[in-house]
Enzyme design. Structure first.
Site, short mmCIF file in Angstrom:
data_model
loop_
_atom_site.label_atom_id
_atom_site.label_comp_id
_atom_site.label_asym_id
_atom_site.label_seq_id
_atom_site.Cartn_x
_atom_site.Cartn_y
_atom_site.Cartn_z
N ARG A 256 0.80 -1.33 -0.02
CA ARG A 256 -0.12 -0.09 0.02
C ARG A 256 0.83 1.27 -0.05
NH1 ARG A 256 -2.97 -3.12 3.50
NH2 ARG A 256 -4.76 -3.99 2.86
N LYS B 91 2.10 11.73 -11.24
CA LYS B 91 1.25 10.84 -12.10
C LYS B 91 2.14 9.73 -12.32
CE LYS B 91 -2.08 13.35 -14.89
NZ LYS B 91 -2.61 13.25 -16.21
N GLU C 151 8.17 18.58 -25.34
CA GLU C 151 7.17 18.87 -24.10
C GLU C 151 7.85 20.19 -23.75
OE1 GLU C 151 4.77 17.21 -23.04
OE2 GLU C 151 5.04 15.10 -23.40
N LYS D 223 4.87 23.29 -15.23
CA LYS D 223 4.19 22.07 -14.75
C LYS D 223 3.63 22.09 -13.12
CE LYS D 223 3.31 17.38 -15.08
NZ LYS D 223 3.94 16.17 -15.99
N GLU E 108 -6.33 16.83 -11.85
CA GLU E 108 -6.78 17.02 -13.07
C GLU E 108 -8.23 16.94 -13.36
OE1 GLU E 108 -4.67 15.02 -16.01
OE2 GLU E 108 -6.14 15.47 -17.58
N ARG F 156 -5.10 21.54 -15.21
CA ARG F 156 -4.06 20.55 -15.67
C ARG F 156 -4.23 20.13 -17.21
NH1 ARG F 156 -1.12 16.22 -11.65
NH2 ARG F 156 0.23 15.52 -12.97
N ASN G 10 -1.94 19.00 -21.75
CA ASN G 10 -2.36 17.98 -22.95
C ASN G 10 -2.44 18.45 -24.34
OD1 ASN G 10 -2.77 15.73 -21.22
ND2 ASN G 10 -4.96 16.27 -20.92
N HIS H 81 -1.63 16.74 -27.43
CA HIS H 81 -1.80 15.07 -26.86
C HIS H 81 -2.75 14.69 -27.37
CE1 HIS H 81 1.75 16.38 -24.49
NE2 HIS H 81 1.98 15.04 -24.13
N HIS I 24 -1.65 11.25 -29.03
CA HIS I 24 -1.81 9.95 -28.51
C HIS I 24 -2.30 8.97 -29.74
CE1 HIS I 24 -1.69 11.05 -24.21
NE2 HIS I 24 -0.43 10.70 -24.65
N HIS J 208 6.62 9.76 -28.65
CA HIS J 208 5.78 10.64 -28.14
C HIS J 208 6.16 12.16 -28.57
CE1 HIS J 208 2.96 11.86 -25.15
NE2 HIS J 208 3.75 12.87 -24.43
ZN ZN Z 1 3.63 14.03 -23.08
#
Ligand code: ZN
Ligand code: ADP
Length: 336
Positions: A107, A129, A171, A213, A223, A227, A231, A234, A238, A248
């Site tokens: 945990r 994340k 990025e 960031k 998010e 936030r 993206n 993205h 993606h 990426h």
């Molecule tokens: Zn990215």
């Protein structure tokens, strides 16, 4: 330089420009377990702290639950317990897997991240994340949990392959485009120093990108709104990554240009600003367009996690350094 990210559960320290060799000072446990990949281990293990080491296979293919299970089993074998301290040393893949394994084993064990790619230093290791892919869904299993600290040692970038460096630059360009006109201008004016890995220039762009960031994440750790701006590029990115063999950074570069063109089409952004973004992307050796089939693209977009009903939330630009979240129906997308 030290920064702090105040999360709801825990805070995280971010050290920029420190060296891994000096990390011992940040460690409070004497039971340290390093998670890394074979490439990093070969190149940089001389600088690792005294520790047991768990290797994962390099590459996106190991970002899955099988690798996490392998790590749990190694942790069991090593007798890891709640006193143990996990240190992930590697690119985004290692950082994402380490954060998830450390956050779930017993945990949650304490952990730190030492990102070794530009992408991980400005993005993957910052913000708490973590997670893995399942089938073709990226990052669909994971948690949001801050590491004790993140140590950004720019020395790692000396051995990073150029394509990986460009990946991270995407990025950096993204963050500048959504939040910082001054970083954008710096990128325009200092291309040679940055691509030449000049320490001062790297320090500046990493620092600014991390600040952007942190600023966004501290306002929206889980998010719900702000936030999402991160993206930018993205949603299409993606989808492209799934369909074509782009990295990426390459995929989001194309994604940013599609979003910029949508912004121009909606009258939010001047076409000269869209051209400036295109020039910057090309200057850093990144692609700005792709030939592809619209239907499979729309189909992939329909599977996006960020989809709400038949609408997709898009981050569009209303200037260089300024972004806005707009909901666009899937039908309207086809026209673009
Ligand atoms: Zn990215
Ligand atoms: P990303 O941060 O782009 O998600 P990955 O974790 O997939 O990157 O790492 C990309 C590749 O670069 C991997 O093969 C990894 O082993 C390698 N790599 C990571 N950091 C370095 C480095 N500092 N020097 C050389 N190779 C590295």
């Amino acid at each position: 330089m030290m920064k702090e990210l105040k999360g709801r559960e825990r805070s995280s320290r971010i050290h920029i420009g420190d060296s891994l060799a000096g990390m011992e000072m940040c460690l409070t446990s004497d039971d340290i377990i390093v998670i890394t990949d074979a490439n990093i281990r070969k190149l940089h293990s001389h600088a690792f702290p005294e520790a047991e080491v768990i290797d994962v296979e390099p590459g996106e293919g190991s970002k899955n639950l099988r690798t996490v299970e392998h790590i749990y089993e190694k942790l069991l074998e090593l007798g890891a317990d709640r006193q143990s301290f996990i240190v992930g040393i590697g690119g985004g893949i290692v950082c994402d897997i380490t954060g998830f394994a450390a956050s779930t084993y017993m945990r949650g064990l304490r952990f730190a991240l030492v990102p070794t790619t530009l992408l991980a230093q400005v993005d993957a290791a910052i913000g708490g994340k973590n997670g893995v892919n399942l089938r073709h869904y990226k990052n669909i299993v994971g948690t949001i949990n801050q590491p004790d600290f993140v140590l950004v040692d720019m020395g790692f970038l000396d051995t990073l392959p150029p394509r990986e460096f460009r990946n991270g630059m995407a990025e950096v360009i993204k963050s500048a485009a959504i939040c910082s006109r001054s970083l954008f201008e710096y990128l325009e004016d200092n291309r040679e120093n940055i691509l030449g890995l000049d320490t001062e220039s790297l320090g500046r762009i990493i620092n600014d990108t991390v600040d952007i960031k942190l600023d966004i994440v501290s306002r929206d750790e889980f998010e719900t709104g702000e936030r999402r701006k991160l993206n930018f590029g993205h949603t299409f990115g993606h989808a492209l990554e799934k369909l074509l063999p782009y990295s990426h950074g390459e995929a989001i570069s194309i994604g940013m240009m599609i979003a910029a063109k949508m912004s121009v089409a909606r009258g939010m952004l001047g076409s000269e600003d869209s051209e400036r973004l295109e020039r910057l992307i090309r200057d850093y050796g990144l692609p700005h367009k792709a030939e592809m089939d619209t239907d499979s693209m729309i189909d992939a977009l329909g599977k996006d996690k960020k989809r709400v009903g038949d609408k997709v939330k898009f981050v569009l630009l209303n200037g260089i350094g300024s972004a806005e979240i707009v909901e666009i129906p899937l039908d309207e997308l086809k026209k673009v």
